[in-house]
Design an enzyme around this catalytic site. Structure first.
Site, PDB file in Angstrom:
ATOM      1  N   GLY A  45       0.834  -1.192   0.000  1.00  0.00           N
ATOM      2  CA  GLY A  45       0.000   0.000   0.000  1.00  0.00           C
ATOM      3  C   GLY A  45       0.869   1.242   0.000  1.00  0.00           C
ATOM      4  O   GLY A  45       2.007   1.206   0.488  1.00  0.00           O
ATOM      5  N   GLN A  50       2.863   9.833   1.283  1.00  0.00           N
ATOM      6  CA  GLN A  50       4.194   9.208   1.298  1.00  0.00           C
ATOM      7  C   GLN A  50       5.048   9.612   0.097  1.00  0.00           C
ATOM      8  O   GLN A  50       6.244   9.343   0.077  1.00  0.00           O
ATOM      9  CB  GLN A  50       4.057   7.690   1.365  1.00  0.00           C
ATOM     10  N   CYS A 107       5.585  -0.175   7.346  1.00  0.00           N
ATOM     11  CA  CYS A 107       5.227   1.014   6.574  1.00  0.00           C
ATOM     12  C   CYS A 107       6.452   1.428   5.770  1.00  0.00           C
ATOM     13  O   CYS A 107       7.560   1.456   6.314  1.00  0.00           O
ATOM     14  CB  CYS A 107       4.807   2.135   7.520  1.00  0.00           C
ATOM     15  N   LEU A 108       6.240   1.766   4.496  1.00  0.00           N
ATOM     16  CA  LEU A 108       7.385   2.141   3.646  1.00  0.00           C
ATOM     17  C   LEU A 108       8.060   3.423   4.142  1.00  0.00           C
ATOM     18  O   LEU A 108       9.204   3.687   3.788  1.00  0.00           O
ATOM     19  CB  LEU A 108       6.934   2.302   2.192  1.00  0.00           C
ATOM     20  N   HIS A 149      -4.681   1.101   7.200  1.00  0.00           N
ATOM     21  CA  HIS A 149      -3.362   1.725   7.335  1.00  0.00           C
ATOM     22  C   HIS A 149      -3.246   2.906   6.358  1.00  0.00           C
ATOM     23  O   HIS A 149      -2.774   3.992   6.728  1.00  0.00           O
ATOM     24  CB  HIS A 149      -2.276   0.662   7.088  1.00  0.00           C
ATOM     25  N   GLU A 150      -3.694   2.688   5.110  1.00  0.00           N
ATOM     26  CA  GLU A 150      -3.580   3.754   4.101  1.00  0.00           C
ATOM     27  C   GLU A 150      -4.530   4.914   4.399  1.00  0.00           C
ATOM     28  O   GLU A 150      -4.155   6.080   4.237  1.00  0.00           O
ATOM     29  CB  GLU A 150      -3.837   3.202   2.691  1.00  0.00           C
ATOM     30  N   HIS A 153      -3.032   7.149   6.783  1.00  0.00           N
ATOM     31  CA  HIS A 153      -2.066   8.062   6.142  1.00  0.00           C
ATOM     32  C   HIS A 153      -2.781   9.281   5.552  1.00  0.00           C
ATOM     33  O   HIS A 153      -2.280  10.402   5.639  1.00  0.00           O
ATOM     34  CB  HIS A 153      -1.338   7.360   4.989  1.00  0.00           C
TER      35      HIS A 153
HETATM   36 NI    NI Z   1       2.424   3.251   5.722  1.00  0.00          NI
END
Ligand code: NI
Length: 187
Positions: A45, A50, A107-108, A149-150, A153
């Site tokens: 995701g 991000q 998480c990236l 999660h997204e 964000h």
């Molecule tokens: Ni994340």
């Protein structure tokens, strides 16, 4: 084009996204770039924040993960998860429908940091797709986790904010270093 992914400590991660009003060629290109960036980073995701954009836009693809199942229901009937992928979430609205469950997340924007996060097992999702048309489904398991999660964000919320006290303590040093590195790179 692969875009740089901003890391913890970057102010873009704390910005609430504004709704996408017009699905123009610039947004379509951003969606394509976000998928390319997410696949390149082996993520499931990625939110616009991000890549430094404060928009209500995220992309998800859970096909790469086979050991954590997902469920999907359209109009109350079971549907194929893989066929729904890749998923574009524009201006998403989610409603929890399941009991809270705990499971691992990464998480990236927090490389190498993983923690168990508690979230509702199932959610109802309403969003616009890449074609600008509304869609709705209910999902559970990994897909529900990834979408929640997204959507966090998109509201400037990070998985760190949902960590248990024990996880926060465990990762405190790494996260402080990460934040310091990010802040230094912004100067
Ligand atoms: Ni994340």
């Amino acid at each position: 084009m692969i875009l740089p992914i901003v890391r913890y400590g970057h102010p873009a991660l704390r910005r609430k996204g504004v709704p996408v009003e017009v699905l123009d060629s610039e947004i379509r290109q951003l969606i394509a770039d976000m998928f390319e960036t997410m696949y390149d980073a082996h993520g499931i995701g990625l939110a616009a924040q991000q890549v430094g954009r404060a928009l209500q836009l995220a992309v998800v693809d859970v096909r790469g993960i086979t050991d954590r199942p997902s469920t999907l229901f359209r109009d109350g009937k079971p549907a194929d998860v893989d066929e729904a992928m890749p998923l574009v979430l524009i201006n998403p609205q989610i409603t929890p429908v399941g009991d809270p469950v705990s499971g691992p997340e990464g998480c990236l924007s927090f490389p190498e940091i993983y923690a168990d996060i508690t979230r509702p097992e199932s959610i109802e999702v309403r969003a616009l797709g890449a074609d600008g048309r509304p869609y709705a489904f209910r999902c559970g398991g990994l897909l529900a986790k990834a979408i929640q999660h997204e959507v966090d964000h998109l509201n400037g919320i990070l998985f760190k904010d949902r960590m248990t006290k024990a996880s926060l303590e465990e990762h405190q040093e790494e996260m402080e270093e990460l934040m310091a590195e990010t802040k230094a790179s912004l100067k």
